[in-house]
Design an enzyme around this catalytic site. Structure first.
Site, PDB file in Angstrom:
ATOM      1  N   PRO A 203       0.882  -1.438   0.014  1.00  0.00           N
ATOM      2  CA  PRO A 203      -0.108   0.006   0.000  1.00  0.00           C
ATOM      3  C   PRO A 203       1.023   1.169  -0.031  1.00  0.00           C
ATOM      4  O   PRO A 203       1.730   1.604   0.681  1.00  0.00           O
ATOM      5  CB  PRO A 203      -0.853   0.021   1.445  1.00  0.00           C
ATOM      6  CG  PRO A 203       0.047  -0.964   2.233  1.00  0.00           C
ATOM      7  CD  PRO A 203       0.772  -1.869   1.253  1.00  0.00           C
ATOM      8  N   MET A 204       0.699   2.337  -0.803  1.00  0.00           N
ATOM      9  CA  MET A 204       1.387   3.420  -1.061  1.00  0.00           C
ATOM     10  C   MET A 204       0.555   4.383  -1.474  1.00  0.00           C
ATOM     11  O   MET A 204      -0.291   4.661  -2.338  1.00  0.00           O
ATOM     12  CB  MET A 204       2.587   3.348  -2.085  1.00  0.00           C
ATOM     13  CG  MET A 204       3.556   2.412  -1.943  1.00  0.00           C
ATOM     14  SD  MET A 204       4.681   2.252  -3.283  1.00  0.00           S
ATOM     15  CE  MET A 204       3.808   1.144  -4.308  1.00  0.00           C
TER      16      MET A 204
ATOM     17  N   GLN B 200      -6.785  -1.504   2.242  1.00  0.00           N
ATOM     18  CA  GLN B 200      -6.136  -1.204   3.393  1.00  0.00           C
ATOM     19  C   GLN B 200      -6.895   0.228   3.960  1.00  0.00           C
ATOM     20  O   GLN B 200      -7.113   1.154   3.298  1.00  0.00           O
ATOM     21  CB  GLN B 200      -4.602  -0.653   3.303  1.00  0.00           C
ATOM     22  CG  GLN B 200      -3.948  -0.540   4.761  1.00  0.00           C
ATOM     23  CD  GLN B 200      -2.642  -0.092   4.612  1.00  0.00           C
ATOM     24  OE1 GLN B 200      -2.118   1.069   3.894  1.00  0.00           O
ATOM     25  NE2 GLN B 200      -1.562  -0.591   5.060  1.00  0.00           N
TER      26      GLN B 200
ATOM     27  N   ASN C 254       8.551  -6.588   4.404  1.00  0.00           N
ATOM     28  CA  ASN C 254       8.446  -5.448   3.571  1.00  0.00           C
ATOM     29  C   ASN C 254       9.511  -4.590   3.959  1.00  0.00           C
ATOM     30  O   ASN C 254      10.195  -4.663   5.091  1.00  0.00           O
ATOM     31  CB  ASN C 254       7.151  -4.815   3.829  1.00  0.00           C
ATOM     32  CG  ASN C 254       6.823  -3.325   3.373  1.00  0.00           C
ATOM     33  OD1 ASN C 254       6.554  -2.307   3.805  1.00  0.00           O
ATOM     34  ND2 ASN C 254       7.320  -3.243   1.942  1.00  0.00           N
ATOM     35  N   GLY C 255      10.100  -3.619   3.144  1.00  0.00           N
ATOM     36  CA  GLY C 255      11.215  -2.675   3.355  1.00  0.00           C
ATOM     37  C   GLY C 255      12.375  -2.985   2.624  1.00  0.00           C
ATOM     38  O   GLY C 255      13.298  -2.436   3.134  1.00  0.00           O
TER      39      GLY C 255
ATOM     40  N   CYS D  91       2.096   3.114   9.318  1.00  0.00           N
ATOM     41  CA  CYS D  91       2.589   4.516   8.520  1.00  0.00           C
ATOM     42  C   CYS D  91       3.003   5.425   9.622  1.00  0.00           C
ATOM     43  O   CYS D  91       2.315   5.828  10.608  1.00  0.00           O
ATOM     44  CB  CYS D  91       1.451   5.127   7.854  1.00  0.00           C
ATOM     45  SG  CYS D  91       1.878   6.682   7.106  1.00  0.00           S
TER      46      CYS D  91
ATOM     47  N   ALA E 175       7.330  -1.919  -2.193  1.00  0.00           N
ATOM     48  CA  ALA E 175       6.780  -0.692  -2.423  1.00  0.00           C
ATOM     49  C   ALA E 175       7.580   0.246  -3.417  1.00  0.00           C
ATOM     50  O   ALA E 175       7.201   0.205  -4.684  1.00  0.00           O
ATOM     51  CB  ALA E 175       6.904   0.079  -0.946  1.00  0.00           C
TER      52      ALA E 175
ATOM     53  N   LYS F 103      -0.698  -4.512   8.974  1.00  0.00           N
ATOM     54  CA  LYS F 103       0.839  -4.111   8.408  1.00  0.00           C
ATOM     55  C   LYS F 103       1.233  -3.359   9.452  1.00  0.00           C
ATOM     56  O   LYS F 103       0.902  -2.247   9.897  1.00  0.00           O
ATOM     57  CB  LYS F 103       0.727  -3.194   6.971  1.00  0.00           C
ATOM     58  CG  LYS F 103       2.216  -3.068   6.596  1.00  0.00           C
ATOM     59  CD  LYS F 103       2.199  -2.380   5.110  1.00  0.00           C
ATOM     60  CE  LYS F 103       3.561  -2.154   4.733  1.00  0.00           C
ATOM     61  NZ  LYS F 103       4.234  -1.112   5.331  1.00  0.00           N
TER      62      LYS F 103
END
Length: 487
Positions: A18-19, A87, A214-215, A116, A242, A155
């Site tokens: 999700p972005m 999301q 993630n990351g 976030c 992402a 997340k």
């Protein structure tokens, strides 16, 4: 217990993360085309989503969730229905459930953003702010798991210690979620900081549900083969990308990535086909251009104010025109189908009919609004009141006219406010069985008005000269127009 047949599986998958401003429909479809198994939409805030209305967009063949101000907050289509994860940003269990129930039939799963670190998310107690409130995390996830039929996930970011991170995820697992995505950075850290693969690995070893790593875009994942390397380094079930996907969505392609220019062209096609927000489209394209954003092409892109101008920058004007023509043809066909019946229907307290104001069907300077005004005066009613709205996605207008405390409107949207009001007047007049002034129509309300004017002056139409009659007709028409303008 809810059946798991046909439910989205989160093991051994690659996902588009999700972005914000990136994860809209065009980017999600592009990622699916290139091989992503799952796509997440951008974080959407519960307070905004709970006000939305679900609208089937027949022209675009999408399902739109439209806010009261006519903004499309979330747009999806059948192509992604079984693989898109919605999301949301939330800090309230009941509001989260209301949003999830609103969208669950159009998505594959529901995810809660707990990672976030940006202020627009954390200031409302959402996003990474939830990491310091495990009781609220548990309440939100438990409410969602019990309240909907689709899988629920979340997340998170890692906590300051491995032990704290593992304990939090163990508590999350007990709520019944289907998976947890772990961004391997703490909420204070940014992309320049190395990802903590050991934290993700510790979590993956401890819980039985799928863990999505993630990351890794900065240090680990630059090509398709790197995805598996990152998966092994974290011990995770799946990998979520992402920035690597934002820069070039074909990173999901097992045959190897395509050139950015090819990806840009395919992205623009989806953006035009699904009427993506112009500023959202520009943002995504600038991210893809990266160091070319200050080039002549990049500067032209920055200056573009419409989707058509964006197409001009990338030499896709023909595609734009062809797509718009096809959409307009479909819109006309749908409206023609809607117009097959002249019978009014009731929508709430509003009488509707699918009619359109065609200027050529009425004599010069004669309109349905003038006839409705004349009829209202004759019946000693208050003059008609028009309430007009404009929708954001195509700037079309729809008007409701109130006469004798009843409301009338056309089911069709018009390109101008004036035409929308005329269409509403037509619905009212036809429902009441009153003449509307069309060419060839008998029993004109304006004729009746002219006779009253003539009697008031002690004359009849037969006593007037042709010049006097013509003058009176002009005078009455002008008076009616002035009355109409006042309204």
């Amino acid at each position: 217990m809810t059946s798991t047949v046909g439910r989205l599986c989160f093991s051994n998958k690659t996902a588009l993360a999700p972005m914000v401003r990136v994860g809209t429909l065009p980017m999600r479809l592009l990622a699916l085309d290139y091989g992503a198994d799952i796509v997440y939409c951008e974080e959407l805030i519960d307070i905004k989503m709970v006000q939305c209305e679900r609208v089937v967009n027949e022209v675009l063949e999408t399902v739109d969730f439209v806010a009261p101000d006519e903004r499309v907050m979330f747009r999806t289509c059948n192509r992604e229905k079984d693989r898109v994860v919605f999301q949301m940003g939330t800090a309230d269990p009941e509001r989260a459930l209301a949003v999830a129930q609103l969208v669950e039939n159009d998505v594959a799963a529901i995810d809660v953003n707990m990672g976030c670190p940006k202020e627009y998310s954390t200031k409302g107690g959402m996003g990474a702010a939830l990491l310091s409130d495990p009781d609220k995390i548990e309440a939100i996830l438990t409410t969602l798991v019990k309240g909907i039929c689709k899988p629920v996930t979340c997340k998170i970011r890692v906590l300051p210690t491995v032990e704290d991170t593992v304990e939090l995820v163990k508590r999350i697992e007990k709520t019944g979620v289907a998976a947890v995505a772990v961004h391997g950075r703490m909420k204070e850290e940014r992309p320049r900081h190395p990802v903590h693969c050991d934290y993700i690995q510790a979590v993956a070893k401890t819980v039985s549900i799928p863990v999505i790593a993630n990351g890794g875009s900065q240090d680990w994942v630059k090509t398709y083969s790197d995805i598996e390397v990152f998966r092994e380094a974290t011990g995770a079930s799946s990998v979520m990308l992402a920035r690597a996907a934002m820069w070039n969505a074909s990173v999901f392609r097992s045959q190897g990535a395509l050139s950015v220019d090819e990806v840009i062209e395919e992205y623009i096609k989806y953006a035009i086909r699904y009427d993506n927000n112009i500023f959202n489209t520009k943002y995504c394209l600038c991210q893809m251009l990266r160091d070319r954003v200050e080039s002549p092409m990049g500067k032209q892109l920055h200056a573009a104010q419409t989707n058509e101008e964006i197409c001009e920058v990338f030499g896709m004007t023909d595609y734009y025109k062809k797509t718009q023509a096809a959409l307009e043809e479909r819109r006309a066909a749908l409206q023609a189908n809607h117009c097959h019946s002249d019978q009014p229907t009731l929508e709430g307290d509003i009488i509707t009919m699918a009619v359109r104001f065609e200027r050529r069907e009425y004599p010069p300077q004669i309109t349905p609004k003038m006839y409705l005004l004349e009829w209202s005066r004759r019946e000693k009613l208050e003059q008609p009141v028009y309430e007009t709205v404009q929708r954001a996605q195509d700037r079309a207008f729809q008007s409701t006219v109130i006469v004798a405390e009843k409301k009338y409107r056309s089911a069709l949207w018009e390109k101008s406010k004036k035409f929308a009001e005329q269409a509403a007047a037509i619905v009212c007049l036809r429902t009441l069985g009153v003449p509307e002034g069309k060419i060839g129509e008998k029993n004109s309300g304006l004729v009746n008005k002219r006779k009253r004017e003539e009697k008031r002056n002690g004359e009849t139409g037969e006593d007037c000269t042709a010049a006097e009659t013509a003058y009176r007709k002009r005078h009455i028409t002008q008076s009616s127009q002035k009355e109409e303008e006042k309204n």
